[in-house]
Design an enzyme around this catalytic site. Structure first.
Site, mmCIF file in Angstrom:
data_model
loop_
_atom_site.group_PDB
_atom_site.id
_atom_site.type_symbol
_atom_site.label_atom_id
_atom_site.label_comp_id
_atom_site.label_asym_id
_atom_site.label_seq_id
_atom_site.Cartn_x
_atom_site.Cartn_y
_atom_site.Cartn_z
ATOM 1 C CG HIS A 152 -2.010 1.014 1.131
ATOM 2 N ND1 HIS A 152 -2.048 2.103 1.950
ATOM 3 C CD2 HIS A 152 -3.065 1.142 0.294
ATOM 4 C CE1 HIS A 152 -3.097 2.833 1.643
ATOM 5 N NE2 HIS A 152 -3.731 2.278 0.638
ATOM 6 C CG HIS A 173 -4.811 6.622 -2.465
ATOM 7 N ND1 HIS A 173 -3.575 6.169 -2.099
ATOM 8 C CD2 HIS A 173 -5.709 5.806 -1.867
ATOM 9 C CE1 HIS A 173 -3.711 5.134 -1.291
ATOM 10 N NE2 HIS A 173 -4.993 4.884 -1.137
ATOM 11 C CG HIS A 182 -7.626 0.257 -2.306
ATOM 12 N ND1 HIS A 182 -7.511 1.344 -3.134
ATOM 13 C CD2 HIS A 182 -6.845 0.519 -1.220
ATOM 14 C CE1 HIS A 182 -6.701 2.236 -2.572
ATOM 15 N NE2 HIS A 182 -6.282 1.769 -1.407
ATOM 16 C CG HIS A 306 -11.113 5.665 1.494
ATOM 17 N ND1 HIS A 306 -10.039 6.454 1.156
ATOM 18 C CD2 HIS A 306 -10.595 4.459 1.828
ATOM 19 C CE1 HIS A 306 -8.926 5.751 1.258
ATOM 20 N NE2 HIS A 306 -9.239 4.535 1.662
ATOM 21 C CG HIS A 310 -7.743 5.782 5.705
ATOM 22 N ND1 HIS A 310 -6.708 4.926 5.969
ATOM 23 C CD2 HIS A 310 -8.388 5.277 4.620
ATOM 24 C CE1 HIS A 310 -6.704 3.941 5.066
ATOM 25 N NE2 HIS A 310 -7.717 4.135 4.242
ATOM 26 C CG PHE A 327 -3.232 6.978 1.848
ATOM 27 C CD1 PHE A 327 -4.305 6.431 2.533
ATOM 28 C CD2 PHE A 327 -3.448 8.075 1.045
ATOM 29 C CE1 PHE A 327 -5.575 6.975 2.404
ATOM 30 C CE2 PHE A 327 -4.715 8.620 0.911
ATOM 31 C CZ PHE A 327 -5.783 8.081 1.594
ATOM 32 C CG HIS A 340 -9.460 -0.543 1.684
ATOM 33 N ND1 HIS A 340 -9.811 0.214 0.589
ATOM 34 C CD2 HIS A 340 -8.712 0.256 2.471
ATOM 35 C CE1 HIS A 340 -9.272 1.415 0.697
ATOM 36 N NE2 HIS A 340 -8.596 1.479 1.832
#
Ligand code: C2O
Length: 565
Positions: A152, A173, A182, A306, A310, A327, A340
């Site tokens: 990732h 992203h 993902h 999303h 996070h 990230f 996810h």
């Protein structure tokens, strides 16, 4: 050519001098702070580039503009704008053999992904065992948890350049690759977990934060004696606290009761999944092709829930709310995979709501490709087109309700009354023109602009009206979030549970220089304008409201209306 050789020689000499340091960097695969590390990475980058060319790397002859990484040239990258990291896999200095993806043999039974709040104890024990084994594998095993997490990091920080375009990084992203990449990542993750315990029915659970019963973090993630526990989290958000899908970090943000939060979440989901996502790019994010510079519009759900979740999950004690809040570190937290898995399910839900009419058919998207190690330690090249049918991939989601489908938000004030109040404000000069170029307007407070709609058009049923906030520039390292409202007459009703809420820009900085380009926020508002009885008006009032203090690092150039066919 002479110049290339010269650079190569200087690079080699430099690398030899630096080698004790650089090899330490290569091995440790750990966070390095700026200074000598950065210097070494620049030189390594150059060296690898020329070496690739000298080895007769592929020439720029490809017609397709599908995206894919140049696997032999991974390098240091920025995990936060102020933090250099190295998350490259070992052993890729020269090309590594791979196989093309093949669909799994029709499995029996199909892997059924279940909602995390409904798991029985025996499943949790099984998953805990698989995860513990994965965590205990050595770093040089690509199936290890640490290596899964680095995957990732590689694709969110710009650690790879695009194949054949050595100066354009790959970033998954804020682009139309968000959902498929993902999906690939957790597909392999799930299969590896299953194979570690010899169970080919093993399926990753999903944390269904969009349905009221499971809005708090699932309990097993906060069991300190399990492999699911993770220290780098915001402990004040542990159960029974309900997740805030529209989260802003600020302390002065009103703390909602769980019941109020559930109501806000459901209406918020409606806007993000339904009324705000009626065109492909509104949900999927913008087109992103090889050598394309950078795509500048993020899809509704990627912004929030999303990005917001996070941030909600990461620890407020860390500068970037690591681990989930950035990230590069996010996938080190086991809850990343349940988050996810739910994102993956919502992609399917959106496709279903729209009868798959909005699926992307562009070959550049379909042919974009990545590499993952599978459960048998084979390196697999997989394309977006390979992951569009989850039945063929051998998994499904247990059916759960989508309660947000019938939570269409109501107007906060009767629309006629709102219009009168707004006209009064306008007369008092509290409304501005919507173009702030050339310098841009800093978002240090909320403001309202009057935006004219393009001259009356023949009504085209299929067209979607969008509000475009353009020229968004984000400076600094902090999470930023601002919200957009339409015809908002009463500032105390600034809340996504009301129809005036058009959408949000929730942004996690990071991803290297290419990610510093100006962005756009595009919000679909056709249904909203109908509900506010403004669909016949020649202009609307648009309010931009900063939700984080860090918005003082954000400027925008203007706001306009555009139609999407
Ligand atoms: Cu690639 Cu949830 O982030």
């Amino acid at each position: 050519m002479a110049e290339k050789k010269w650079i190569l020689m200087v690079s080699l000499a430099f690398i030899m001098v630096m080698s004790p340091l650089s090899s330490r960097i290569m091995e440790s695969a750990q966070v390095q702070h700026l200074n000598m590390g950065e210097l070494a990475s620049l030189v390594l980058g150059k060296f690898q580039f020329w070496a690739t060319v000298d080895n007769g790397g592929e020439k720029k002859t490809v017609e397709s503009r599908a995206i894919g990484p140049n696997m032999t040239a991974c390098h240091h990258s920025y995990g936060r704008p102020d933090l250099l990291v190295y998350c490259c896999p070992p052993g890729f200095e020269k090309s590594v053999p791979f196989v093309d993806f093949e669909l799994p043999e029709p499995p029996s039974p199909v892997k059924v992904r279940r909602p995390a709040h409904l798991l029985d104890e025996s499943f949790i024990v099984k998953y805990n065992k698989a995860l513990s084994i994965m965590k205990s594998l050595p770093y040089d095993d690509p199936r290890s948890f640490a290596r899964q997490a680095e995957l990732h990091c590689q694709f969110c920080t710009g650690a790879y350049e695009q194949l054949n375009y050595s100066d354009t990084p790959v970033n998954i992203h804020r682009t139309w690759l968000f959902f498929p990449w993902h999906r690939m990542m957790i597909y392999f993750h799930e299969r590896i977990l299953g194979s570690l315990i010899g169970d080919d029915s093993f399926a990753l659970p999903f944390w269904a934060w969009d349905i009221p019963e499971s809005m708090p973090m699932p309990d097993y993630y906060v069991d300190e004696n399990s492999a699911f526990f993770h220290t780098e989290r915001d402990f004040s958000h542990f159960p029974p606290r309900v997740a805030d899908l529209d989260y802003t970090t600020d302390q002065n943000h009103p703390h909602r009761s769980n019941d109020e939060q559930i109501d806000v979440n459901l209406k918020f989901m409606y806007t993000q999944m339904v009324s705000g996502a009626r065109k492909t790019e509104l949900f999927m994010g913008c087109t992103y092709r090889a050598n394309d510079g950078y795509c500048d519009t993020t899809g509704t759900v990627e912004h929030a829930p999303h990005n917001t979740l996070h941030t909600w999950l990461g620890s407020s004690l860390n500068p970037g709310r690591e681990d989930m809040g950035k990230f590069y570190s996010a996938a080190k937290d086991p809850i990343f995979y349940a988050h996810h898995s739910n994102i993956d399910r919502l992609w399917e839900a959106w496709r279903k709501i729209n009868n798959r009419r909005l699926d992307i058919t562009d070959p550049d998207w379909l042919d974009s490709f990545f590499f993952f190690y599978d459960e048998n330690l084979k390196l697999v090249k997989i394309k977006v087109r390979d992951v569009l049918d989850i039945t063929k991939l051998g998994y499904s989601f247990e059916e759960v309700d989508h309660p947000w489908l019938n939570h269409r938000p109501p107007p906060s004030v009767p629309p006629k009354q709102a219009r009168q109040m707004l006209k009064l404000k306008e007369n008092k000069n509290q409304v501005f023109v919507p173009d702030f170029r050339p310098d841009g307007r800093v978002l240090d407070g909320s403001f309202t602009v009057k935006v004219f709609r393009p001259a009356k058009r023949e009504s085209k049923e299929e067209e979607e009206e969008t509000i475009v906030v353009y020229g968004i520039e984000v400076k600094g390292n902090d999470y930023v979030k601002f919200d957009v409202y339409v015809n908002l007459s009463d500032e105390t009703k600034m809340n996504p549970k009301f129809r005036e809420f058009a959408g949000t820009f929730a942004h996690i900085p990071g991803g290297g220089a290419a990610m510093k380009k100006k962005m756009k926020l595009r919000l679909g508002v056709s249904e909203l304008l109908k509900d506010l009885e403004a669909d016949e008006d020649e202009s609307i009032w648009v309010t931009v409201s900063p939700a984080t203090v860090s918005c003082s690092n954000v400027s925008i150039e203007g706001i306009k209306i555009e139609y999407i066919e």
